[in-house]
Design an enzyme around this catalytic site. Structure first.
Site, PDB file in Angstrom:
ATOM      1  N   GLY A   1       0.812  -1.027  -0.215  1.00 55.71           N
ATOM      2  CA  GLY A   1      -0.101   0.022  -0.038  1.00 55.71           C
ATOM      3  C   GLY A   1       0.716   1.330   0.134  1.00 55.71           C
TER       4      GLY A   1
ATOM      5  NE  ARG B   1       0.648   7.011   8.380  1.00 53.21           N
ATOM      6  CZ  ARG B   1       2.240   7.217   8.572  1.00 53.21           C
ATOM      7  NH1 ARG B   1       2.855   8.635   8.409  1.00 53.21           N
ATOM      8  NH2 ARG B   1       2.742   6.443   9.096  1.00 53.21           N
TER       9      ARG B   1
ATOM     10  CE1 TYR C   1      -1.508   4.277  13.645  1.00 53.26           C
ATOM     11  CE2 TYR C   1      -1.096   5.690  11.739  1.00 53.26           C
ATOM     12  CZ  TYR C   1      -1.757   4.708  12.324  1.00 53.26           C
ATOM     13  OH  TYR C   1      -2.879   4.175  11.553  1.00 53.26           O
TER      14      TYR C   1
ATOM     15  CB  CYS D   1     -11.209  22.181  19.687  1.00 53.36           C
ATOM     16  SG  CYS D   1     -11.827  23.495  18.748  1.00 53.36           S
TER      17      CYS D   1
HETATM   18  N1  LLP Z   1      -1.901  -6.395   3.841  1.00 54.36           N
HETATM   19  C1  LLP Z   1      -2.512  -6.422   4.981  1.00 54.36           C
HETATM   20  C2  LLP Z   1      -3.161  -7.656   5.457  1.00 54.36           C
HETATM   21  C3  LLP Z   1      -2.509  -4.990   5.824  1.00 54.36           C
HETATM   22  O1  LLP Z   1      -3.010  -5.211   6.971  1.00 54.36           O
HETATM   23  C4  LLP Z   1      -1.793  -4.206   5.084  1.00 54.36           C
HETATM   24  C5  LLP Z   1      -2.110  -2.716   6.011  1.00 54.36           C
HETATM   25  C6  LLP Z   1      -1.327  -4.105   3.935  1.00 54.36           C
HETATM   26  C7  LLP Z   1      -1.274  -5.197   3.266  1.00 54.36           C
HETATM   27  C8  LLP Z   1      -0.527  -2.779   3.531  1.00 54.36           C
HETATM   28  O2  LLP Z   1       0.609  -2.535   4.167  1.00 54.36           O
HETATM   29  P1  LLP Z   1       1.323  -1.269   3.680  1.00 54.36           P
HETATM   30  O3  LLP Z   1       2.261  -1.897   2.476  1.00 54.36           O
HETATM   31  O4  LLP Z   1       0.572   0.066   3.400  1.00 54.36           O
HETATM   32  O5  LLP Z   1       2.307  -0.991   4.807  1.00 54.36           O
HETATM   33  N2  LLP Z   1      -2.628   3.540   9.126  1.00 54.36           N
HETATM   34  C9  LLP Z   1      -1.287   2.955   9.333  1.00 54.36           C
HETATM   35  C10 LLP Z   1      -0.826   1.822   8.619  1.00 54.36           C
HETATM   36  C11 LLP Z   1      -1.700   0.715   8.893  1.00 54.36           C
HETATM   37  C12 LLP Z   1      -1.694  -0.563   7.907  1.00 54.36           C
HETATM   38  C13 LLP Z   1      -2.638  -1.593   8.024  1.00 54.36           C
HETATM   39  N3  LLP Z   1      -2.374  -2.740   7.201  1.00 54.36           N
HETATM   40  C14 LLP Z   1      -0.295   4.146   9.077  1.00 54.36           C
HETATM   41  O6  LLP Z   1      -0.771   5.249   8.694  1.00 54.36           O
HETATM   42  O7  LLP Z   1       0.984   3.810   9.137  1.00 54.36           O
END
Ligand code: LLP
Length: 421
Positions: free
Chosen positions: A279, A316, A320, A348
């Site tokens: 992602g 974010r 985090y 706020c």
């Molecule tokens: N596959 C699964 C099963 C996942 O749970 C995720 C992300 C991905 C693929 C994609 O991961 P990536 O390549 O994007 O790291 N909101 C958080 C990130 C949450 C990720 C959740 N799962 C942030 O803003 O850092």
């Protein structure tokens, strides 16, 4: 080549366009600005890395679900990773091939599973009850479903606990000691289920690729055990999670090629199809959130730059404590003093900050200020808190023109929820 660059005279450019000029030509509110060519380059990097392997790039839609971006990624040959029925519907509307889509999640709902079964998407099995629902969905849809078992290889991705998933006590995946139970269930339901492989997802923002190899080695051991029982399993899904250079320090981070090369031998040794689920690494660096400075203030020892963007548009940092690089889009006046600022929004909440303790020149009112690497988990996590309606999105195309790829949400959009009540 990266889409955003600062010229020697201090202007920020996106693919040859002055971000200041884009700002001056669009509505006065925070907006997301993407580079379409950067998205293409990010996908090409994965495609080149995957040469010589049978593979699917499953783009994790949760990172960014802009419809125009999805259509573009589909056009480049990506599949999609979905975590809800609506993400599946969106992927189908955007023209993704359902047989290159993977449905993930620890709480998939029966109705959504039925749709997934009808469309022929891969489904990752997360638990006993999830398998039960998948069997029911297969019966309702009258289809045999391709499933992968989500296993926790229990390697430590060394990332923030909120984005760490592949460990033993995670809420995701099956309990590995119960693997045999799952295999026996699958054997009992040959009309409903076809076990095709195994899946894992270690976590997100990972900057050391060795753990992908550790995980892949463990995963093929599981696949060997599964094959020993007569299952024809051919897919290894190693999830997503590759991190990006949020800090802009010039540090050398692993590339998609590094990631794929660490698992290549393992994948080839068992003649597997590799599924990956990136992602962030496909989309994050293609975008900035562009904001305007409302004013600068000081409270004794702390200095603040107050901007029009906030945790509502980009959560974010608040959620985090994530670092996203911040800079001005145009050079500050010569006399501007450089100080240490917290960059904050108007919401706020004391948690409403985009950056803490940043060295920046004191910007004049109205100056443009960007938050970098805002393509992933920013717009898709935006809210309307404080009735700050979701921002518009634009991208710069190959020919240098700017076009809108999502309208701004308006106050009238909000009032529509109450019509006819
Ligand atoms: N596959 C699964 C099963 C996942 O749970 C995720 C992300 C991905 C693929 C994609 O991961 P990536 O390549 O994007 O790291 N909101 C958080 C990130 C949450 C990720 C959740 N799962 C942030 O803003 O850092």
């Amino acid at each position: 080549k990266h889409c955003f660059s600062k010229s020697s005279d201090g202007f920020l450019y996106c693919e040859g366009l002055k971000v200041q000029d884009v700002m001056d030509s669009v509505e006065k509110r925070p907006f997301y600005l993407y580079s379409k060519p950067q998205i293409t380059r990010n996908v090409e990097a994965y495609k080149e890395a995957l040469e010589g392997l049978r593979s699917v790039i499953g783009y994790a839609i949760k990172a960014n679900n802009n419809f125009k971006i999805l259509e573009h990624l589909r056009g480049l040959g990506c599949g999609a990773v979905l975590v809800s029925g609506n993400e599946l519907r969106l992927a189908l509307r955007a023209g993704f091939d359902p047989t290159r889509c993977i449905f993930n999640g620890n709480g998939k709902l029966l109705d959504d599973l039925v749709l997934a079964a009808q469309e022929g998407v891969f489904i990752n099995v997360d638990s006993e009850f999830d398998l039960e629902n998948i069997i029911r969905a297969a019966r309702i849809a009258g289809k045999r479903v391709n499933i992968l078992l989500r296993i926790n290889p229990d390697v430590d991705p060394q990332v923030h606990p909120y984005v760490s998933t592949g460990n033993k006590n995670s809420k995701f995946g099956i309990r590995n000691e119960k693997l045999q139970w799952f295999l026996d269930e699958v054997k009992k339901h040959p009309d409903e289920l076809k076990l095709v492989g195994a899946h894992c997802h270690l976590g997100s923002t990972i900057t050391k690729v060795d753990i992908f190899r550790d995980a892949a080695v463990l995963m093929v051991e599981y696949l060997d055990k599964i094959r020993d029982q007569g299952f024809d399993v051919n897919y290894l899904n190693i999830g997503g999670g590759l991190g990006i250079d949020y800090y802009h320090t010039g540090a050398v981070l692993p590339t998609p090629r590094d990631l794929i090369n660490t698992v290549r031998e393992v994948v080839l040794s068992r003649d597997l199809n590799l599924i990956i689920e990136p992602g962030r690494s496909l989309i994050a660096n293609s975008c900035c959130l562009v904001n305007r400075v409302t004013g600068v203030k000081t409270n004794g020892t702390k200095n603040f730059i107050v901007i029009d963007g906030s945790m509502a548009e980009l959560i974010r940092p608040s959620l985090y404590d994530a670092y996203q690089h911040i800079e001005l889009v145009s050079p500050a006046p010569h006399e501007a003093e450089i100080s240490t600022f917290d960059v904050v929004g108007p919401v706020c909440e004391s948690a409403d900050f985009l950056g803490k303790e940043r060295e920046l020149p004191t910007p004049p009112k109205g100056a443009g200020l960007v938050v970098h690497d805002a393509g992933a988990y920013c717009m898709s996590m935006a809210s309307t808190y404080n009735l700050k309606m979701r921002p518009p999105e634009y991208w710069v195309e190959e020919n240098g023109s700017v076009s809108k790829i999502r309208h701004a949400e308006t106050f009238e959009d909000h009032m529509r929820f109450f019509e006819g009540l």
